[in-house]
Design an enzyme around this catalytic site. Structure first.
Site, PDB file in Angstrom:
ATOM      1  N   ASP A   1      94.026 -69.991  40.351  1.00 38.18           N
ATOM      2  CA  ASP A   1      93.037 -69.940  39.169  1.00 38.18           C
ATOM      3  C   ASP A   1      91.777 -70.417  39.576  1.00 38.18           C
ATOM      4  O   ASP A   1      91.949 -71.489  40.228  1.00 38.18           O
ATOM      5  CB  ASP A   1      93.817 -70.419  37.794  1.00 38.18           C
ATOM      6  CG  ASP A   1      92.875 -69.981  36.461  1.00 38.18           C
ATOM      7  OD1 ASP A   1      92.229 -69.102  37.064  1.00 38.18           O
ATOM      8  OD2 ASP A   1      93.277 -70.390  35.548  1.00 38.18           O
TER       9      ASP A   1
ATOM     10  N   ASN B   1      95.006 -59.441  32.467  1.00 37.51           N
ATOM     11  CA  ASN B   1      93.648 -59.280  33.120  1.00 37.51           C
ATOM     12  C   ASN B   1      93.191 -57.909  33.198  1.00 37.51           C
ATOM     13  O   ASN B   1      91.885 -57.668  33.542  1.00 37.51           O
ATOM     14  CB  ASN B   1      93.642 -59.590  34.779  1.00 37.51           C
ATOM     15  CG  ASN B   1      94.217 -61.102  35.226  1.00 37.51           C
ATOM     16  OD1 ASN B   1      94.827 -61.504  35.943  1.00 37.51           O
ATOM     17  ND2 ASN B   1      93.529 -61.895  34.216  1.00 37.51           N
TER      18      ASN B   1
HETATM   19  C1  IPE Z   1      96.364 -66.223  35.315  1.00 40.84           C
HETATM   20  O1  IPE Z   1      95.044 -66.613  35.437  1.00 40.84           O
HETATM   21  C2  IPE Z   1      96.527 -64.872  36.031  1.00 40.84           C
HETATM   22  C3  IPE Z   1      96.289 -64.893  37.480  1.00 40.84           C
HETATM   23  C4  IPE Z   1      96.043 -66.027  38.202  1.00 40.84           C
HETATM   24  C5  IPE Z   1      96.524 -63.777  38.231  1.00 40.84           C
HETATM   25  P1  IPE Z   1      93.999 -66.290  34.110  1.00 40.84           P
HETATM   26  O2  IPE Z   1      92.792 -67.014  34.404  1.00 40.84           O
HETATM   27  O3  IPE Z   1      94.148 -64.737  33.882  1.00 40.84           O
HETATM   28  O4  IPE Z   1      94.684 -67.107  32.975  1.00 40.84           O
HETATM   29  P2  IPE Z   1      93.991 -67.478  31.467  1.00 40.84           P
HETATM   30  O5  IPE Z   1      93.771 -66.269  30.654  1.00 40.84           O
HETATM   31  O6  IPE Z   1      93.058 -68.354  31.856  1.00 40.84           O
HETATM   32  O7  IPE Z   1      95.312 -68.157  30.939  1.00 40.84           O
HETATM   33  C1  IPE Z   2      91.976 -66.297  39.124  1.00 36.31           C
HETATM   34  O1  IPE Z   2      90.587 -66.658  38.901  1.00 36.31           O
HETATM   35  C2  IPE Z   2      91.842 -64.872  39.738  1.00 36.31           C
HETATM   36  C3  IPE Z   2      92.327 -63.820  38.730  1.00 36.31           C
HETATM   37  C4  IPE Z   2      92.927 -64.134  37.469  1.00 36.31           C
HETATM   38  C5  IPE Z   2      92.427 -62.314  39.019  1.00 36.31           C
HETATM   39  P1  IPE Z   2      89.796 -66.329  37.821  1.00 36.31           P
HETATM   40  O2  IPE Z   2      89.139 -65.171  38.022  1.00 36.31           O
HETATM   41  O3  IPE Z   2      90.621 -66.254  36.502  1.00 36.31           O
HETATM   42  O4  IPE Z   2      88.745 -67.629  37.640  1.00 36.31           O
HETATM   43  P2  IPE Z   2      88.259 -68.339  36.294  1.00 36.31           P
HETATM   44  O5  IPE Z   2      89.588 -68.904  35.480  1.00 36.31           O
HETATM   45  O6  IPE Z   2      87.374 -67.464  35.662  1.00 36.31           O
HETATM   46  O7  IPE Z   2      87.396 -69.495  36.968  1.00 36.31           O
HETATM   47 MG    MG Z   3      91.288 -67.980  35.192  1.00 34.89          MG
END
Ligand code: IPE
Ligand code: IPE
Ligand code: MG
Length: 256
Positions: free
Chosen positions: A24, A72
């Protein structure tokens, strides 16, 4: 990696067999640099390379990365499309390495919801690496733990209806074999980056007794040292599985 090699300072007897990671912080990494979110995802792929290489080197049996959740899909279409392209490019590029390094590629989640070009890359990599034994490398793609459990329940109900399964015979092991992770050991260690303290629908059944490690670092900044730090912390934990300290240490008061 230090001059002493990748396993320096790590006790092989206390190495997690299965490490799961919620990658993340890609978006925040990009934002800090005034870059588009997708630049963060591209930087995140480099961290994936580093972590796969390191885990393979130190002898981790299974590595599972949360790459794209069932939630997502709600992100802007251009970000979702770019992530699917990155996935396909990644698999095409890394297939040679997985074959060379004896890595078996695996995927969990509702793969049939992926666009055809991405799904074909995923299924192709699984097929080509199916006999590899060095490490199982799983990507969770369009994965949600509740969805996985609902699908398992539906498949069990179908098996009961068709006379292939007795309701009375259903136990925790049976349930596990109906999950996408069938055949994988439960994760010993789960790492989440970027400072968020939640599981976000990842491996809810499988992490019942997993040790959790959270770091504020954003995923694209993660390297060998961070994984080594998490493994070292894991090595100091006492896993009791409901028992007492005396029981798990044989009365010696030490971590087994
Ligand atoms: C969780 O991250 C999913 C992945 C790392 C693929 P998100 O960024 O989607 O999670 P939330 O929405 O902050 O809980
Ligand atoms: C994790 O990084 C990757 C996916 C969930 C695909 P994020 O895209 O969630 O990054 P933040 O949380 O917005 O920083
Ligand atoms: Mg995230």
């Amino acid at each position: 990696m230090t001059e002493d090699g990748p396993t320096a300072g790590l006790d092989p007897a206390r190495l997690p067999r299965h490490i799961a990671i919620i990658m993340d912080g890609n978006g925040r990494w990009a934002r800090k640099r005034f870059l588009p979110r997708i630049a963060g995802h591209r930087a995140g792929v480099k961290a994936v390379d580093r972590v796969v290489t390191y885990c393979r080197k130190i002898g981790v049996e299974a590595l599972t990365l949360y790459s794209f959740s069932s939630e997502n899909w709600k992100r802007p279409a251009d970000e979702v499309g770019a992530l699917m392209n990155i996935l396909k490019e990644y698999l095409e590029r890394e297939l040679e390495r997985m074959l060379r390094e004896d890595i078996r590629f695996n995927a969990i989640g509702t793969l049939d919801t992926l666009p055809a070009f991405a799904r074909e890359a995923v299924l192709g990599a699984m097929e080509r690496t199916r006999d590899n034994k060095g490490m199982v490398f799983t990507l969770a793609l369009s994965y949600g733990s509740r969805d996985e459990m609902v699908r398992a329940a539906r498949n069990m109900a179908r098996a009961v209806k068709e006379g292939r399964l007795e309701p009375e015979s259903i136990n925790e092991d049976t349930f596990s074999t109906y999950l996408d992770t069938a055949g994988l050991p439960d994760p010993d260690l789960l790492i989440r980056t970027s400072g968020e303290l939640r599981l976000s629908n990842f491996l809810l059944w499988q992490t019942a007794y997993t040790e959790l490690f959270f770091t504020d670092k954003l995923w694209p900044d993660i390297g060998d040292d961070d994984v080594a730090e998490a493994i070292a912390a894991f090595g100091k934990r006492e896993r009791r599985f409901g028992k007492t300290t005396e029981q798990v240490t044989g009365g010696k008061g030490q971590v087994p």
